[in-house]
Design a protein around this motif. Structure first.
Motif, mmCIF file in Angstrom:
data_model
loop_
_atom_site.group_PDB
_atom_site.id
_atom_site.type_symbol
_atom_site.label_atom_id
_atom_site.label_comp_id
_atom_site.label_asym_id
_atom_site.label_seq_id
_atom_site.Cartn_x
_atom_site.Cartn_y
_atom_site.Cartn_z
ATOM 1 N N VAL A 33 0.833 -1.203 0.000
ATOM 2 C CA VAL A 33 0.000 0.000 0.000
ATOM 3 C C VAL A 33 0.871 1.256 0.000
ATOM 4 O O VAL A 33 1.721 1.423 0.881
ATOM 5 N N GLY A 34 0.633 2.113 -0.983
ATOM 6 C CA GLY A 34 1.268 3.421 -1.031
ATOM 7 C C GLY A 34 0.381 4.422 -0.313
ATOM 8 O O GLY A 34 -0.773 4.619 -0.702
ATOM 9 N N VAL A 35 0.901 5.016 0.751
ATOM 10 C CA VAL A 35 0.141 5.962 1.557
ATOM 11 C C VAL A 35 0.583 7.378 1.185
ATOM 12 O O VAL A 35 1.767 7.708 1.297
ATOM 13 N N SER A 36 -0.365 8.188 0.746
ATOM 14 C CA SER A 36 -0.049 9.563 0.360
ATOM 15 C C SER A 36 0.578 10.314 1.526
ATOM 16 O O SER A 36 0.048 10.287 2.643
ATOM 17 N N THR A 37 1.686 10.979 1.271
ATOM 18 C CA THR A 37 2.312 11.788 2.317
ATOM 19 C C THR A 37 1.420 12.987 2.627
ATOM 20 O O THR A 37 0.524 13.336 1.852
ATOM 21 N N ASP A 38 1.679 13.614 3.747
ATOM 22 C CA ASP A 38 0.937 14.824 4.104
ATOM 23 C C ASP A 38 1.099 15.885 3.018
ATOM 24 O O ASP A 38 0.134 16.532 2.616
ATOM 25 N N ALA A 39 2.330 16.043 2.522
ATOM 26 C CA ALA A 39 2.597 17.049 1.485
ATOM 27 C C ALA A 39 1.847 16.737 0.192
ATOM 28 O O ALA A 39 1.274 17.639 -0.435
ATOM 29 N N LEU A 40 1.811 15.468 -0.206
ATOM 30 C CA LEU A 40 1.080 15.095 -1.415
ATOM 31 C C LEU A 40 -0.408 15.330 -1.238
ATOM 32 O O LEU A 40 -1.081 15.824 -2.148
#
Length: 131
Positions: A33-40
């Motif tokens: 699972v790729g978890v979106s960073t806060d910045a993204l």
């Protein structure tokens, strides 16, 4: 071994998130699972998630259906992430239907139906309305 990959913010984790992750995992032997960073997330939605990146990563890493997690730092790197994790299947919710067909040359692309009547956006709107 068949590897499945999916992506998301997974903020305010709810049953819809769990359902799609379990169904994605059922399509292979491993789920990454790729978890979106806060910045993204800020770049995509113009707001930061309610739960910090580290907390969202911890929640997902604690699920038995998830075999690995990583930070998704750019929407444009999906192909790179698919290759890097040797994914055989990319799974996304059906609200993205057709949007990721460009990756069919790298792996199978599957759009799963979302859980009816639940979304993070609706949950947050309900919380805001109640306060």
């Amino acid at each position: 071994m068949r590897t499945v990959i999916t992506f998301g913010t997974f903020d305010v984790f709810h049953i819809g998130h769990l359902n799609i992750l379990k169904r994605a995992r059922s399509l292979g032997d491993r789920l990454i699972v790729g978890v979106s960073t806060d910045a993204l997330n800020y770049k995509k939605k113009g707001r930061y998630p309610i739960y910090k990146e580290e907390d969202r990563l911890a929640i997902l890493s604690g699920l038995s259906c998830v075999n690995g997690i990583f930070r998704e730092e750019s929407l444009e790197w999906k192909g790179q992430y698919i290759r890097e994790h040797k994914a055989d299947v990319l799974v996304m919710g059906d609200d993205w239907s057709g949007k990721f067909d460009c990756y069919r040359d790298l792996c199978e692309v599957v759009y799963l139906k979302r859980t009816a009547d639940i979304s993070t956006t609706e949950i947050l709107a309900g919380i805001r309305a109640a306060s």
